[in-house]
Enzyme design. Structure first.
Site, short mmCIF file in Angstrom:
data_model
loop_
_atom_site.label_atom_id
_atom_site.label_comp_id
_atom_site.label_asym_id
_atom_site.label_seq_id
_atom_site.Cartn_x
_atom_site.Cartn_y
_atom_site.Cartn_z
N ASP A 67 0.43 -1.26 12.31
CA ASP A 67 -0.02 -2.61 11.94
C ASP A 67 1.03 -3.63 12.35
O ASP A 67 2.17 -3.28 12.68
CB ASP A 67 -0.36 -2.72 10.45
CG ASP A 67 0.70 -2.13 9.53
OD1 ASP A 67 1.83 -1.87 9.99
OD2 ASP A 67 0.39 -1.94 8.34
N ASN A 136 -2.82 -1.90 -3.34
CA ASN A 136 -4.26 -2.06 -3.56
C ASN A 136 -5.06 -0.97 -2.86
O ASN A 136 -6.27 -1.10 -2.67
CB ASN A 136 -4.73 -3.45 -3.09
CG ASN A 136 -4.46 -3.67 -1.60
OD1 ASN A 136 -3.92 -2.78 -0.93
ND2 ASN A 136 -4.85 -4.81 -1.09
N HIS A 138 -4.64 0.01 0.28
CA HIS A 138 -4.85 -0.16 1.72
C HIS A 138 -4.04 0.85 2.53
O HIS A 138 -3.04 1.39 2.07
CB HIS A 138 -4.57 -1.61 2.17
CG HIS A 138 -3.14 -2.04 2.20
ND1 HIS A 138 -2.78 -3.36 2.07
CD2 HIS A 138 -1.98 -1.36 2.38
CE1 HIS A 138 -1.46 -3.45 2.18
NE2 HIS A 138 -0.95 -2.26 2.35
N GLU A 143 -7.59 -3.80 4.38
CA GLU A 143 -7.68 -4.31 3.02
C GLU A 143 -9.04 -3.98 2.40
O GLU A 143 -10.05 -3.94 3.10
CB GLU A 143 -7.51 -5.84 3.05
CG GLU A 143 -6.18 -6.31 3.61
CD GLU A 143 -5.04 -6.20 2.62
OE1 GLU A 143 -4.90 -5.15 1.97
OE2 GLU A 143 -4.30 -7.17 2.49
C1 GLP Z 1 2.33 -2.41 3.67
C2 GLP Z 1 1.99 -2.03 5.12
C3 GLP Z 1 1.65 -0.58 5.24
C4 GLP Z 1 2.55 0.23 4.35
C5 GLP Z 1 2.19 -0.05 2.92
C6 GLP Z 1 3.09 0.62 1.90
O1 GLP Z 1 1.60 -3.53 3.28
N1 GLP Z 1 0.94 -2.80 5.71
O2 GLP Z 1 1.76 -0.20 6.59
O3 GLP Z 1 2.37 1.59 4.63
O4 GLP Z 1 2.08 -1.42 2.67
O5 GLP Z 1 4.41 0.12 1.96
P1 GLP Z 1 5.61 0.76 1.16
O6 GLP Z 1 5.82 2.10 1.76
O7 GLP Z 1 6.77 -0.17 1.39
O8 GLP Z 1 5.21 0.83 -0.26
#
Ligand code: GLP
Length: 240
Positions: A67, A136, A138, A143
């Protein structure tokens, strides 16, 4: 779907790296979708340590960016590509030319998203998707609510995602409101998936992913139906 609960973040990082190292040993030119975010950083550090001990050769991998924020070039401090370069590509010796990017600053974002899906097809599909779990539910920036067939595309971030990503960049005003994300259709077609989840703040959403209904409102719940999914969670994220 296999749920592996390990003691803590260090154990999660070692187990994730072992899974990835096995795949890379079996298929050195594998196509891998790679998340940034905090959770997989320990996995990538473990892999880099394996490489330093000459126990891993990642140089032939083909990496697909998961992403990207819209409107940021690769050298912007908030660029997720820059984060991937610092945390994975450079320490693992993967050249930029081996990366299928989602360039957030492309003049025609829809075209680069279509090209991304075509590149995944041309590569013969994705061997492994390494994913984190948004608060959430995702995956990438898919989303809720999201369709399982959603292609790679431009998305508007929900307030929950802007808030949860603000901690990386200083504050919510620094988080762009739009992003490019690998689509659910690409993620769910991967031959293997590793979802890493750490910390008590993920406990409620992880439970819904694993034990709740498969629903567009929890994008990661679609993983219940996907191929060869391993969820690695620490006790903080699952409970004793
Ligand atoms: C973010 C990113 C994701 C990531 C997720 C979890 O918003 N878009 O690619 O995997 O949320 O992030 P984290 O591992 O810092 O909790």
């Amino acid at each position: 779907m296999q749920l592996n609960i390990v003691d803590d973040y260090d154990a999660l990082s070692r187990a994730g790296a072992a899974l990835m190292a096995d795949l890379i040993a079996a298929k050195p030119a594998a196509s891998i979708i790679l998340a940034t975010g905090e959770t997989p950083m320990g996995v990538y550090r473990e892999l880099a340590a394996l490489r330093q001990r000459a126990q891993l050769d990642a140089s032939r991998l083909r990496i697909f960016q998961l992403d990207a924020y819209m409107g940021l070039g690769p050298d912007d401090r908030r660029s997720l590509y820059g984060w991937m370069r610092r945390s994975f590509l450079d320490p693992l010796g993967v050249p930029d030319a081996s990366v299928v990017r989602l360039p957030g600053d492309a003049p025609d974002p829809e075209a680069v998203c279509a090209a991304y899906d075509a590149a995944a097809q041309a590569a013969g599909g994705i061997d492994l998707a390494v994913l984190g779990l948004g608060p959430n539910g995702h995956l990438g920036f898919n989303e809720p609510p999201v369709d399982a067939a959603a292609p790679t595309r431009v998305v508007a971030l929900t307030p929950a995602s802007v808030e949860s990503n603000a901690r990386y960049w200083g504050g919510p005003d620094d988080v762009p409101c739009y992003a490019l994300t690998a689509g659910m259709s690409v993620l769910l077609a991967a031959r293997q998936t590793l979802l890493v989840v750490s910390g008590a703040h993920k406990r409620a959403i992880l439970y819904r992913v694993v034990a709740g209904p498969i629903t567009p409102d929890v994008p990661a719940s679609y993983l219940q139906q996907a191929n060869n999914v391993t969820i690695l969670a620490d006790k903080a994220a699952w409970g004793e």
